[in-house]
Motif scaffolding. Sequence first.
Motif, short mmCIF file in Angstrom:
data_model
loop_
_atom_site.label_atom_id
_atom_site.label_comp_id
_atom_site.label_asym_id
_atom_site.label_seq_id
_atom_site.Cartn_x
_atom_site.Cartn_y
_atom_site.Cartn_z
N UNK A 217 37.54 47.16 17.74
CA UNK A 217 37.25 48.52 17.46
C UNK A 217 36.25 48.51 16.40
N UNK A 218 36.36 47.45 15.41
CA UNK A 218 35.77 47.89 13.86
C UNK A 218 34.75 47.54 13.46
N UNK A 219 33.33 46.99 15.08
CA UNK A 219 32.78 46.67 14.89
C UNK A 219 32.17 46.75 17.04
N UNK A 220 30.52 47.41 16.21
CA UNK A 220 30.49 47.64 17.69
C UNK A 220 29.46 46.42 17.84
N UNK A 221 29.51 46.53 19.67
CA UNK A 221 29.43 45.59 20.47
C UNK A 221 27.72 45.14 20.79
N UNK A 222 27.13 44.84 21.55
CA UNK A 222 25.84 44.28 21.49
C UNK A 222 25.41 45.23 22.41
N UNK A 223 24.41 46.15 22.74
CA UNK A 223 24.54 47.29 23.93
C UNK A 223 23.72 46.70 24.75
N UNK A 224 23.08 45.14 24.88
CA UNK A 224 22.56 45.24 26.08
C UNK A 224 24.21 44.19 27.19
N UNK A 225 25.43 44.59 26.76
CA UNK A 225 26.80 43.97 26.90
C UNK A 225 27.28 44.87 27.33
N UNK A 226 27.09 45.74 26.78
CA UNK A 226 28.09 47.18 27.09
C UNK A 226 28.55 47.70 28.51
N UNK A 227 27.99 47.08 29.20
CA UNK A 227 28.24 47.26 30.39
C UNK A 227 29.42 45.79 31.14
N UNK A 228 29.06 44.79 30.67
CA UNK A 228 30.40 43.58 30.76
C UNK A 228 31.71 44.34 30.21
N UNK A 229 31.36 45.24 28.74
CA UNK A 229 32.97 45.16 28.37
C UNK A 229 33.59 46.23 28.67
N UNK A 230 32.65 47.00 29.32
CA UNK A 230 33.24 48.03 30.48
C UNK A 230 34.04 47.51 31.77
N UNK A 231 33.82 47.10 32.46
CA UNK A 231 34.15 45.96 33.24
C UNK A 231 35.50 45.30 33.71
N UNK A 232 35.14 44.96 31.70
CA UNK A 232 36.07 43.84 31.62
C UNK A 232 37.41 45.07 31.26
N UNK A 233 37.27 46.15 30.78
CA UNK A 233 38.13 47.65 30.63
C UNK A 233 39.09 47.54 31.45
N UNK A 234 38.48 47.23 32.61
CA UNK A 234 39.66 47.91 33.85
C UNK A 234 40.21 46.73 33.92
N UNK A 235 40.05 45.63 33.11
CA UNK A 235 41.12 44.47 33.56
C UNK A 235 40.67 43.61 34.90
N UNK A 236 40.14 43.10 35.10
CA UNK A 236 39.35 42.80 36.59
C UNK A 236 40.57 41.70 36.92
N UNK A 237 41.02 41.50 37.97
CA UNK A 237 42.32 40.45 38.58
C UNK A 237 41.45 38.61 38.54
N UNK A 238 41.84 37.85 38.56
CA UNK A 238 41.31 36.31 38.52
C UNK A 238 41.88 35.77 39.70
#
Length: 299
Positions: A217-238
């Motif tokens: 979290x020392x650099x912002x991500x691509x705004x177009x991909x923020x939705x995916x980062x939010x999904x990954x923050x939930x640590x979805x199962x495989x």
Amino acid sequence: MVDHPVKVIQTPWLNLAYEEHGPGTGDPVILLHGFPYSARAYDEIALPLAAKGYRVIVPYLRGYGPTRFNSPDTLRSGQQAALAQDLLDLMDALCISKAALCGYDWGGRAACIVAALWPQRVRCLVTGDGYNLQDIPRSTRPRDPETEHRLWYQFYFHTPRGVEGLTENRRALCELLWKLWSPTWSQGPERYPLSAPAFDNPDFVEVVIHSYRHRFMYAPGDPALEWMEEALAKQPPISVPTISLCGADDGVGPAPEIDDDLEHFTGRYERRVLAGVGHNIPEEAPGATLKALLDLLQH
């Protein structure tokens, strides 16, 4: 010198370079390298798979080899969501609806994310070091001193000095990481020169630096991909059938005795710890990697 013909296909963000082996009608298998590695990691795996009739795709990740961005205005992001999006875009561009995925390090992260969020696109998964999704919201918590010591290069990349060091000494620095991460691999010095040219990509430094800053979290991500980062923050199962390969001699992330990734896998899952193997799993242990893929593909 073995010739490795490279193809290039355009995706929304990249002119994405890849090597292809086997019949175009074969069941697709995508092999994904990590940092600081290249498509050469799969030299002893791609052709045997192709000989068995599989369509084998070995891409160069963003910032590596002949892969280039489409626009100078595109953020040279190395965040995990960008790597996963590139994999999806590659599959779409090649009209691959479903593929077997194999990856480690950065490539393993892309493969794990697609398997977690788009399981319908993944036949099976061979992942280096288990559950490779970054838990970014908790990344700033200190870890035990030995782990922090092994991550020195990531903290180095957080500084202007690290940017300059990687820019000026990219081949020497990456070679050092190879040595530290695969301390018992005798072929490393012989194999490194085959991958090193891939780091001469004009976007290599910028992508690498962004990758290691974004994950803390020392650099912002691509705004177009923020939705995916939010999904990954939930640590979805495989849920797809998975084999995790772990190097017992991995100098950056040694395999723990107890598999603490088990809870993240809800389908068929097996962990195999490889004795005498470091971080560069497919290149150090091509036989074990090939066997894992075939065990899943032929099941």
